[in-house]
Design an enzyme around this catalytic site. Structure first.
Site, PDB file in Angstrom:
ATOM      1  N   ARG A  89       0.847  -1.121   0.016  1.00  0.00           N
ATOM      2  CA  ARG A  89       0.035   0.126   0.160  1.00  0.00           C
ATOM      3  C   ARG A  89       0.871   1.229  -0.061  1.00  0.00           C
ATOM      4  O   ARG A  89       2.092   1.353   0.662  1.00  0.00           O
ATOM      5  CB  ARG A  89      -0.890  -0.075   1.370  1.00  0.00           C
ATOM      6  N   SER A 109       7.263  -5.087   7.123  1.00  0.00           N
ATOM      7  CA  SER A 109       6.958  -6.041   8.437  1.00  0.00           C
ATOM      8  C   SER A 109       7.864  -7.360   8.242  1.00  0.00           C
ATOM      9  O   SER A 109       7.210  -8.545   8.126  1.00  0.00           O
ATOM     10  CB  SER A 109       5.486  -6.454   8.208  1.00  0.00           C
ATOM     11  N   ASP A 156       5.376  -3.491  11.309  1.00  0.00           N
ATOM     12  CA  ASP A 156       3.764  -3.102  11.368  1.00  0.00           C
ATOM     13  C   ASP A 156       3.440  -3.196  12.639  1.00  0.00           C
ATOM     14  O   ASP A 156       2.172  -2.633  12.927  1.00  0.00           O
ATOM     15  CB  ASP A 156       3.199  -3.919  10.502  1.00  0.00           C
TER      16      ASP A 156
END
Length: 895
Positions: free
Chosen positions: A519, A583, A637
């Protein structure tokens, strides 16, 4: 003349269709919770849920009590190339005085006969499963109990109505003490008949008896059976249709002769339909008609003999004999002569005609009620034409020369849109009872083995406390300088030293890389009285060849996506500060430098491990030469999640992710973080707890299925805790269990489909759906996966999903308990109130049951901590922007 006399016994098709409609209404009443108590037709659930599927095997005994005699069978079902059945049986009689004596005597008699049979078979030392065919209306709440509602036919033993016949029989067997039997199923004879025929024809879903008594059963949809929990699959319903009309609904077609029969019976006012059609009463009906006709001088020149006036002298077998097409008239002469009337040839023809009218009426009435059942089946299936098989048994159907043909003909006329095959049950209902027992035996054996297997997934409080203790020990090892190198749980400093204070302001870019989707976000943060956060984002896919290609290709792809986003938002000129949510396990030396330790979650890009990912990103931006960005922070994350929640709730000092992967972070005291200089304040530590157990400390609770999933994964031997709790792997654990269960014959008829062999076919979202859904929908999901499942299969799959996700939630809770207790001790508190921020979209937290069980586990294992779980709406992207904002704020403060 006779036709005129017996006009009321000849029923037109219009009347028969009317009877059919009435019976259909009665069925509906019997099935409904509200009307069942007052319904005449009881529609009893039998707890038989399927016809034999061909996999039954074993050695069984069947008892058959309910007609004029009592049979015991030994049924051996074996499986060399195909299923074969061997049967041996003995017939015992049940004397009248026992049928009308006490219940204790009746069951002592049954137990004695069973003992004798086992003696002859030399199996007294074996405890064989027994199926008990008991041909009377019984209420059941499970397969192995039957509470007698009322005796019918010739039986009237006291003290049995309202009692469980299995208990009575077991008591009688125990009292003897010379053998042991395991009664697994009570089966009505109609059900036995259906099962016997179902063994030869899988399409058989109706059982019909027309003998001493009459009754029928059929496979009904569970959703229509109010009296049993659950809407899934089907169950056999014993209609007990002999009682049709007991509430007055057949008064218009009952004749004076029917009323007279009823008055002289053992059970006046009861079983009125049965009294119009079944073998126990047919001869008597004919006798009553003959007496009346003789009295009126229409027969035998008005002669009436004592024999003709004796109840029971004219039997149903006589009716059958007289109706034979060739020798019928001779038989009539013989039989009537024995009754002492001297019949003329005309008398014999007249008597034959009476017999025909009475037996034809019976066949017509049975065709009507059967027609109602066939229509119900057709509507249930939602088909235009029904193809089905009716299994039939009973002396009247078998022995009467014309009965079967008439019944078939009328049925086909009344229900023209059904193709019905009538199958005569060769070996009565005994074999069927053995089949029901075989199915019950197979299922109970199977349940035992399934429970045994899934027991490994049930963790005790002690085991969970152990997990919490070990997690705590691993965390300590990761924080200490001298053990950090060898520690598996890395406890990485993130250089995030404070949560947002509300003064953050500005426009920030955020990247979020951590799964198959990537994203890019623009986050506009405004401080002041009304703090607002406005977000725009776009999602890009990362093709598998990029995930597993070279590092340069991966970062070029990321930069291309950023470029597209900047164009899309029209902000290519501005040099915006950027936060990078990454992440994967990173060793950070500052807020904007993170060295990738190792890829997880299916990423395998080369030349990245051991490199600074911020440097790789900056290089990618340089190669593109299109725009410039100010990379302020690289963030895990979990940390992003914690920051997002902390912006809403300042008490939030733990971030938790249970999605594709699993991880947690929390605010640790600087004095405990030996890897970073300084003693003051706190810093967020990214535990990287997915690697918990990589040193073997969880081996005692890992199952063979966990090991199989680990062995076939991209990073065998690594991230073992994550592989027991996170979304990427739960579906695989389930799939491995299902394959094992299928190999062992518990599932999918032992057929391992290609689908089941495909890795990752069972996405975790199916798990959460399967846990919540009704079985019918579970079947649909399984069908979409190409797994053709029965109702029983769906129940097992649901149980497996439940066991796997329950364990995941408990293990996750045990890890969380270790963290909250550590924070509490760090701060020297009696009680700790703290908020955990799990992001909303992750697959598992949205599992309703997952979060519930996890919360409960944390409560049980860390009783001095009050933990609130806050769902962060916007995930870790917004958190990265907030960290960047905090980073910018702190950087400005330093300058």
């Amino acid at each position: 003349q006779i036709d005129k006399y017996l006009y009321a016994m000849r029923l037109s098709d219009e009347t028969l269709l009317d009877v059919m409609a009435r019976f259909r209404r009665e069925m509906k009443n019997g099935l409904s919770r509200d009307f069942n108590p007052t319904a005449a037709v009881k529609m009893l659930p039998t707890f038989v849920r399927s016809i034999p599927d061909g996999s039954e095997k074993g050695d069984f005994i069947a008892l058959d009590l309910g007609g004029s005699y009592f049979r015991i069978l030994r049924v051996k079902v074996s499986h060399e190339k195909k299923q074969t059945v061997q049967m041996e049986s003995e017939i015992y009689n049940t004397p009248e005085d026992i049928m009308h004596g006490s219940g204790t005597r009746l069951f002592d008699h049954v137990a004695e006969c069973l003992g004798d049979f086992m003696e002859k078979q030399q199996i007294k030392d074996k405890k064989l499963p027994v199926g008990f065919t008991f041909s009377f209306p019984c209420r059941q709440s499970k397969l192995d109990e039957g509470i007698l509602i009322t005796w019918t036919k010739r039986f009237k033993a006291s003290g049995v109505e309202g009692a469980d016949v299995v208990r009575l029989l077991n008591k009688a067997i125990k009292k003897r003490g010379d053998y042991d039997a395991d009664i697994m199923a009570v089966v009505n004879d109609t059900v036995g008949t259906m099962m016997t025929c179902g063994f030869d024809d899988q399409r058989c879903e109706v059982g019909l008896i027309i003998g001493t008594g009459t009754n029928a059963c059929y496979m009904e949809e569970m959703r229509h059976i109010d009296l049993v929990e659950g809407d899934e699959g089907r169950m056999c319903i014993n209609t007990e249709w002999g009682a049709f009309g007991d509430d007055g609904s057949l008064e218009d077609i009952r004749t004076e002769f029917d009323r007279e029969i009823d008055r002289g019976s053992l059970n006046p006012g009861k079983q009125l339909f049965e009294k119009m059609v079944s073998g126990l009463y047919m001869g008597e009906l004919v006798r009553l008609i003959l007496v009346k006709m003789a009295k009126e001088g229409l027969l035998f020149e008005g002669r009436i003999t004592p024999e003709l006036l004796t109840k029971g002298k004219f039997e149903t077998k006589h009716v059958s004999a007289i109706e034979k097409s060739k020798e019928g008239l001779n038989k009539a002469k013989e039989i009537l002569t024995r009754l002492g009337v001297e019949p003329s040839h005309e008398d014999c023809i007249a008597v034959q005609h009476v017999c025909t009218i009475v037996s034809f009426r019976s066949a017509n009435l049975v065709a009507s009620t059967l027609g109602a059942i066939l229509n119900q089946l057709r509507d249930n299936k939602g088909v235009g034409r029904l193809r089905t098989t009716v299994g039939v048994d009973g002396s009247l159907y078998k022995m009467h020369p014309q009965y079967a043909r008439r019944l078939h003909k009328t049925t086909r006329r009344l229900v023209p849109d059904s193709e019905v095959r009538f199958l005569l049950s060769e070996s009565g209902s005994g074999k069927g009872a053995a089949m029901v027992t075989a199915v019950a035996y197979r299922l109970s054996e199977q349940h035992r083995l399934i429970d045994e297997t899934l027991a490994e997934f049930k963790l005790t409080h002690e085991q969970l406390l152990q997990v919490k203790k070990r997690m705590r020990a691993e965390m300590e090892a990761g924080l200490k300088k001298k053990t950090h190198e060898t520690a598996k749980v890395k406890m990485l400093p993130t250089f995030v030293r404070s949560t947002p204070d509300g003064t953050e302001n500005g426009d920030f870019l955020a990247l979020d890389l951590g799964g198959t989707n990537f994203r890019v976000l623009l986050v506009k943060i405004r401080s002041g009285k009304r703090r607002t956060v406005e977000m725009h984002n776009k999602i890009y896919a990362i093709p598998i060849e990029v995930m597993q290609g070279t590092g340069e290709e991966l970062f070029d792809h990321i930069v291309t996506c950023i470029s597209d986003f900047l164009d899309y938002m029209g902000i290519k000129g501005a040099r915006l500060p950027l936060g990078f949510t990454f992440s994967f396990p990173c060793k950070q030396t500052s807020l904007d430098a993170g060295i990738l330790l190792n890829w997880t979650k299916g990423f395998k890009a080369t030349d990245c491990e051991g490199e600074d990912v911020v440097y790789l990103l900056r290089e990618g931006i340089k190669r593109r030469e299109e725009f410039d960005l100010d990379v302020v922070a690289v963030v895990n994350d979990t940390v992003g999640t914690m920051m997002t929640c902390a912006y809403e709730d300042p008490n939030c000092e733990i971030g938790l992710i249970v999605g594709t992967g699993s991880n947690a972070c929390y605010m640790e005291e600087m004095r405990n973080i030996e890897m970073v200089e300084g003693e003051q304040g706190r810093m967020c530590v990214n535990t990287e707890w997915g690697a918990f157990g990589d040193n073997g400390c969880l081996d005692d609770i890992r199952t063979i299925y966990d090991k199989a999933v680990d062995d076939f994964s991209l990073n065998a031997g690594k991230q073992r805790y994550e592989k027991m709790i996170s979304g990427m792997y739960l579906g695989e654990i389930v799939r491995n269990i299902l394959i094992d269960f299928t190999k062992r014959g518990f599932l999918f008829r032992g057929q391992i489909s290609e689908t089941l062999k495909t890795r990752h076919i069972f996405e975790t979202k199916f798990l959460s759906q399967i846990e919540r859904l009704a079985l019918l929908q579970v079947r649909t999901i399984l069908q979409q996966l190409g797994l053709n499942s029965t109702c029983d299969d769906s129940i097992i799959v649901k149980t497996v999903c439940g066991a796997v996700s329950r364990r995941a939630a408990q293990l996750c809770g045990a890890g969380m308990a270790a963290i909250v207790d550590k924070i509490r001790e760090n701060r020297g508190l009696e009680r700790l109130e703290i908020t955990v921020g799990p992001p909303s979209p992750t697959a598992l937290i949205s599992f309703h049951s997952f979060s519930r069980i996890m919360h409960q586990t944390v409560k049980d294992l860390a009783p001095n901590c009050d933990v609130t779980f806050l769902l962060s709406e916007d995930g870790s992207g917004k958190g990265a922007a907030l960290i960047t904002a905090v980073g910018c704020r702190l950087r400005e403060a330093e300058q």
